[in-house]
Motif scaffolding. Sequence first.
Motif, short mmCIF file in Angstrom:
data_model
loop_
_atom_site.label_atom_id
_atom_site.label_comp_id
_atom_site.label_asym_id
_atom_site.label_seq_id
_atom_site.Cartn_x
_atom_site.Cartn_y
_atom_site.Cartn_z
N ARG A 317 0.82 -1.22 0.00
CA ARG A 317 0.00 0.00 0.00
C ARG A 317 0.85 1.26 0.00
NH1 ARG A 317 -4.74 0.80 4.36
NH2 ARG A 317 -5.54 -0.96 3.15
N GLU A 318 1.92 1.29 0.76
CA GLU A 318 2.75 2.49 0.85
C GLU A 318 3.38 2.82 -0.50
OE1 GLU A 318 6.68 4.24 3.24
OE2 GLU A 318 5.86 2.25 3.72
N THR A 319 3.88 1.81 -1.20
CA THR A 319 4.49 2.04 -2.51
C THR A 319 3.45 2.52 -3.51
OG1 THR A 319 6.12 0.31 -2.06
CG2 THR A 319 5.85 1.01 -4.35
N ALA A 320 2.27 1.89 -3.48
CA ALA A 320 1.20 2.32 -4.39
C ALA A 320 0.80 3.76 -4.12
CB ALA A 320 -0.01 1.40 -4.23
N CYS A 321 0.75 4.12 -2.85
CA CYS A 321 0.39 5.50 -2.49
C CYS A 321 1.45 6.47 -2.99
CB CYS A 321 0.22 5.61 -0.98
SG CYS A 321 -0.37 7.23 -0.42
N ARG A 322 2.70 6.10 -2.86
CA ARG A 322 3.78 6.98 -3.34
C ARG A 322 3.70 7.18 -4.85
NH1 ARG A 322 8.14 8.09 0.01
NH2 ARG A 322 8.06 7.11 2.07
N LEU A 323 3.42 6.11 -5.57
CA LEU A 323 3.29 6.21 -7.02
C LEU A 323 2.14 7.12 -7.41
CD1 LEU A 323 3.96 2.61 -8.41
CD2 LEU A 323 5.22 4.70 -8.95
N VAL A 324 1.02 6.94 -6.74
CA VAL A 324 -0.15 7.76 -7.06
C VAL A 324 0.11 9.23 -6.73
CG1 VAL A 324 -2.53 8.26 -6.37
CG2 VAL A 324 -1.84 5.91 -6.89
N CYS A 325 0.76 9.47 -5.61
CA CYS A 325 1.08 10.87 -5.25
C CYS A 325 2.00 11.50 -6.28
CB CYS A 325 1.73 10.92 -3.86
SG CYS A 325 0.60 10.58 -2.50
N ALA A 326 2.97 10.72 -6.78
CA ALA A 326 3.94 11.26 -7.73
C ALA A 326 3.35 11.46 -9.12
CB ALA A 326 5.15 10.34 -7.80
N LEU A 327 2.50 10.53 -9.55
CA LEU A 327 2.03 10.55 -10.94
C LEU A 327 0.63 11.13 -11.10
CD1 LEU A 327 3.31 7.03 -12.08
CD2 LEU A 327 4.36 9.25 -12.49
N ILE A 328 -0.18 11.10 -10.06
CA ILE A 328 -1.57 11.54 -10.19
C ILE A 328 -1.83 12.84 -9.43
CG2 ILE A 328 -3.98 10.88 -9.95
CD1 ILE A 328 -2.31 9.14 -11.88
N LEU A 329 -1.55 12.84 -8.13
CA LEU A 329 -1.87 14.02 -7.33
C LEU A 329 -1.10 15.24 -7.78
CD1 LEU A 329 -2.27 12.62 -3.70
CD2 LEU A 329 -3.90 12.69 -5.60
N THR A 330 0.13 15.06 -8.24
CA THR A 330 0.90 16.21 -8.72
C THR A 330 0.22 16.84 -9.94
OG1 THR A 330 2.29 14.69 -10.01
CG2 THR A 330 3.11 15.40 -7.85
N ARG A 331 -0.37 16.01 -10.78
CA ARG A 331 -1.07 16.53 -11.96
C ARG A 331 -2.38 17.21 -11.57
NH1 ARG A 331 2.06 12.49 -14.12
NH2 ARG A 331 2.79 12.89 -16.27
N ALA A 358 -7.83 6.63 -5.22
CA ALA A 358 -8.01 6.09 -3.87
C ALA A 358 -8.40 4.61 -3.91
CB ALA A 358 -9.07 6.90 -3.13
N ARG A 359 -9.23 4.23 -4.86
CA ARG A 359 -9.64 2.83 -4.98
C ARG A 359 -8.44 1.93 -5.27
NH1 ARG A 359 -15.10 2.30 -5.14
NH2 ARG A 359 -16.31 4.16 -5.62
N ILE A 360 -7.52 2.42 -6.12
CA ILE A 360 -6.35 1.62 -6.45
C ILE A 360 -5.44 1.48 -5.23
CG2 ILE A 360 -4.19 1.66 -7.76
CD1 ILE A 360 -5.73 2.72 -10.13
N VAL A 361 -5.20 2.58 -4.53
CA VAL A 361 -4.30 2.53 -3.38
C VAL A 361 -4.86 1.62 -2.29
CG1 VAL A 361 -3.27 3.88 -1.51
CG2 VAL A 361 -3.31 4.80 -3.84
N MET A 362 -6.16 1.74 -2.04
CA MET A 362 -6.78 1.00 -0.93
C MET A 362 -7.33 -0.36 -1.36
SD MET A 362 -6.18 3.15 1.44
CE MET A 362 -7.14 2.59 2.84
N ASN A 363 -7.15 -0.71 -2.66
CA ASN A 363 -7.63 -2.00 -3.18
C ASN A 363 -9.13 -2.17 -2.94
OD1 ASN A 363 -5.85 -3.55 -4.67
ND2 ASN A 363 -4.74 -4.28 -2.86
N LEU A 364 -9.90 -1.16 -3.27
CA LEU A 364 -11.35 -1.21 -3.10
C LEU A 364 -12.01 -1.85 -4.31
CD1 LEU A 364 -12.11 2.33 -1.61
CD2 LEU A 364 -11.69 0.19 -0.38
N ARG A 365 -13.18 -2.43 -4.07
CA ARG A 365 -13.98 -2.95 -5.17
C ARG A 365 -14.75 -1.78 -5.81
NH1 ARG A 365 -17.08 -7.43 -1.77
NH2 ARG A 365 -17.19 -5.55 -0.46
N PRO A 366 -15.25 -1.97 -7.03
CA PRO A 366 -15.88 -0.86 -7.76
C PRO A 366 -17.01 -0.17 -7.01
CG PRO A 366 -15.48 -2.69 -9.23
CD PRO A 366 -15.14 -3.18 -7.86
N TYR A 367 -17.79 -0.91 -6.21
CA TYR A 367 -18.95 -0.32 -5.55
C TYR A 367 -18.73 -0.02 -4.06
CZ TYR A 367 -21.22 -1.65 -9.88
OH TYR A 367 -21.54 -1.78 -11.22
N ASP A 368 -17.52 -0.16 -3.59
CA ASP A 368 -17.22 0.21 -2.21
C ASP A 368 -17.23 1.73 -2.06
OD1 ASP A 368 -16.93 -2.40 -1.48
OD2 ASP A 368 -14.74 -2.43 -1.65
#
Length: 487
Positions: A317-331, A358-368
């Motif tokens: 989860r931590e690595t996924a969050c770092r990737l999302v912060c670097a590639l998504i949140l910055t944009r 957020a769904r990718i980082v937290m591994n949520l299902r589509p309807y969660d």
Amino acid sequence: MCNVSIQQKLLPPDQKNAITVPRLKKPSLDPDDLNSYRPITNLSFVSKVVERVVDSRLVEHCERNRLFPEYQSAYRAGHSTETALVHLYNEMLREVDRGQVGALMLLDMSAAFDTVDHDIMLTVLERGFGVQDHALEWFRSYFADRNLVVSVASSLSKPVPLSAGVPQGSVIGPKSFIAYTADVQSIFIQYSMLHNMFADDMQGARFAKPSNASEITCTIVRCMTDIMSWCQSRRLQLNPGKTELLWFGTPAILSKVPTDIRPISLDGQTVQPSTSICTLGVVFDCHLSMKQHVSRVARSCYFHLRRIRSIRDRLDRETACRLVCALILTRLDYCNAMLADLPQATLAPLQRVLHAAARIVMNLRPYDHVTPALMELHWLPIQYRVSFKLCSLTHSGLHGNSPEYLRNLLRPVADVAARASLRSASVGDLVVPSTRLRMSERAFSVAGPKLWNSLPSNLKLITDRSRFRQCLKTHLYRLAYDTNVST
């Protein structure tokens, strides 16, 4: 070593050798076209240490004496592409609010850093920036007798003398370049054109009533002609292929501008107006709605989200969050101060991107439900991320940590003689300029003060930037999720 080099008024010859590595500017460009590459120069560690000392002294001298162009935002503390674009967008909205139509011209120089004339550079530093005696001799030594080799794969070319240009990758080179091009601002001022510069990118805009729209075309042509002559005198060349033109205003005002006067002839070439243009990573459309920019950001984010999703099972989860912060949140956060007061429908694509991330980082299902995930990640919704950026820019402007052109857009109530005794003056409120059009409320000079005045008094009185941003996020988090969080 640093002091010896400076006291001896020279940079040792062995510190002037450079290795240049060509890199593709974009993966989509033709690798067989030399214009598709950007030269990246690797210099010795010692030479960069010496350059940093000289650079700090040059910057201190120029800032103390206000020698850098006011609207040049490259390579300067507190300045960025975002501050330049926020100012440009603000002025465009304010002029449209006055019932005017405008034309924005984007100019770009061809290989500008590589064509700098060393003799002219030394003359500019001496006459325009007061660099004299030992300091001037050091710069003369710095530019003279430089050599470079080109590295491709594992092969090196023979050493080639560098008779012009500043090394891309050097410390002192960028500051030297903005000094080299500093007096181009006088041409924009001569023609009363709004202008912004970021390194070799220049934006110029002219405004007029729809009945005088032809005057805009004439002024831009005269201004651009003089800029081309100036470029020739500096051994620089404008890139006609990257010259772009945008007419903008409300739909009603734009309809009054004849289509035959909109194109501009420049050096024998006709520049046709576009319905949207991209400058410094932000898309402006002819109605300043920012819809195309939001759509472009959303597409880019989804592209990277698909790549992250394909490897999510291999990430914690931590690595996924770092990737999302670097590639998504910055944009999502880049230049989002320009999204202030936009309709929720316009911002909805960006909010959907945030939910998908957020769904990718937290591994949520589509309807969660995604809100608990956003709260756990401490991610603010898009609207509040915009508010955070606006308040941060406003705070920096009030405390001298932003460019002068942004600081001039903010006026404390305490500075208004007739209102100095009011309570709003004592709690740090700002004057909110009046507007005629609803769209004009998106301008930084309007949206910034309005949002700032809505903050709690104790928050507005914080002077430390880090502490302010921490407390501001806590305040916005409470508003967004209607919860109590300890500061």
